[in-house]
Design a protein around this motif. Structure first.
Motif, short mmCIF file in Angstrom:
data_model
loop_
_atom_site.label_atom_id
_atom_site.label_comp_id
_atom_site.label_asym_id
_atom_site.label_seq_id
_atom_site.Cartn_x
_atom_site.Cartn_y
_atom_site.Cartn_z
N ILE A 143 0.83 -1.22 0.00
CA ILE A 143 0.00 0.00 0.00
C ILE A 143 0.86 1.26 0.00
N THR A 144 2.09 1.17 0.48
CA THR A 144 2.95 2.36 0.52
C THR A 144 3.37 2.79 -0.89
N ASP A 173 -3.80 9.18 -3.68
CA ASP A 173 -4.44 9.16 -2.37
C ASP A 173 -5.89 8.71 -2.46
N GLU A 233 -6.83 -3.59 1.10
CA GLU A 233 -6.20 -2.51 1.85
C GLU A 233 -6.58 -1.14 1.30
N GLU A 248 -7.95 1.25 4.20
CA GLU A 248 -7.20 2.48 4.53
C GLU A 248 -7.84 3.75 3.96
N HIS A 299 -8.99 4.73 0.79
CA HIS A 299 -8.55 5.32 -0.48
C HIS A 299 -9.60 5.24 -1.59
#
Length: 197
Positions: free
Chosen positions: A49-50, A55, A84, A88, A90
């Motif tokens: 995910i990084t 965004d 994810e 998270e 997004h």
């Protein structure tokens, strides 16, 4: 900064497809490459995910039945293979208007559903012109900017895991191989169905 990735029609129903078909699908491969974070590690690939390049991943589809179907297919893909992104925060859904009311005096107003149109008719005195949008492709560049692209004026809905789970379950039921649950669903909800013409 924004990027738009056009998708041609409805994507592959990942609920019915083998992992080989999913990974071979051109539209899905393009999304995986564009997002930059790979595919869910549950299938032997690295998801990080990084490395996500954006965004917000915003699903933009027409405000009709076909648009809802496309959104559901995309949510199922994300939920099954890139959860994810949803966990998270997004993934968003753009909320395009159904109507634009243009009074002879006063400001134009975008209306997002039939209830908003009813409220507008009750409170607006005087003549007005009403434009109904059949889809995003019907809007000119300025209207598309105002309603779905401009961060200052657009309306977005954050997709939460419950939305994705429900989309996945409905997709599995309606498009999977198990017929009895689909038949029961159709019988139960057929009286509530409305035609979208």
């Amino acid at each position: 900064y924004q990027a738009i990735l056009p998708i041609r029609g409805k994507i592959l129903n990942v609920e019915k497809a083998s992992i080989d078909k999913v990974l071979a699908n051109a539209e899905i491969k393009t999304m995986i490459n564009a997002f930059g974070c790979g595919f869910s590690e549950g299938y032997g690939n690295d998801f990080d995910i990084t490395r996500l390049r954006y965004d917000k991943i915003i699903i933009m589809a027409d405000a009709d039945v076909d648009g809802a179907h496309i959104s559901t297919l995309l949510l199922t893909l994300f939920y099954r293979f890139m959860p994810e992104l949803i966990f998270e925060g997004h993934v968003y859904i753009a909320m395009p208007p159904l109507y634009k009311a243009m009074p002879s005096k006063g400001n134009e107003e975008y209306l997002y559903d039939d209830k908003a149109l009813e409220r507008y008719r009750k409170r607006h005195k005087g003549p007005f012109t009403l434009q109904r949008y059949k889809g995003l492709g019907e809007m000119d560049a300025q209207q598309l900017w105002e309603t779905t692209l401009n961060p200052e004026t657009r309306m977005l809905k954050l997709v939460e895991i419950e939305d994705a789970r429900m989309a996945s379950e409905v997709t599995e039921m309606l498009m999977g191989t198990d017929v009895p649950p689909r038949k029961a669903f159709i019988y139960e909800y057929a009286p509530d169905a409305e035609l979208d013409i």
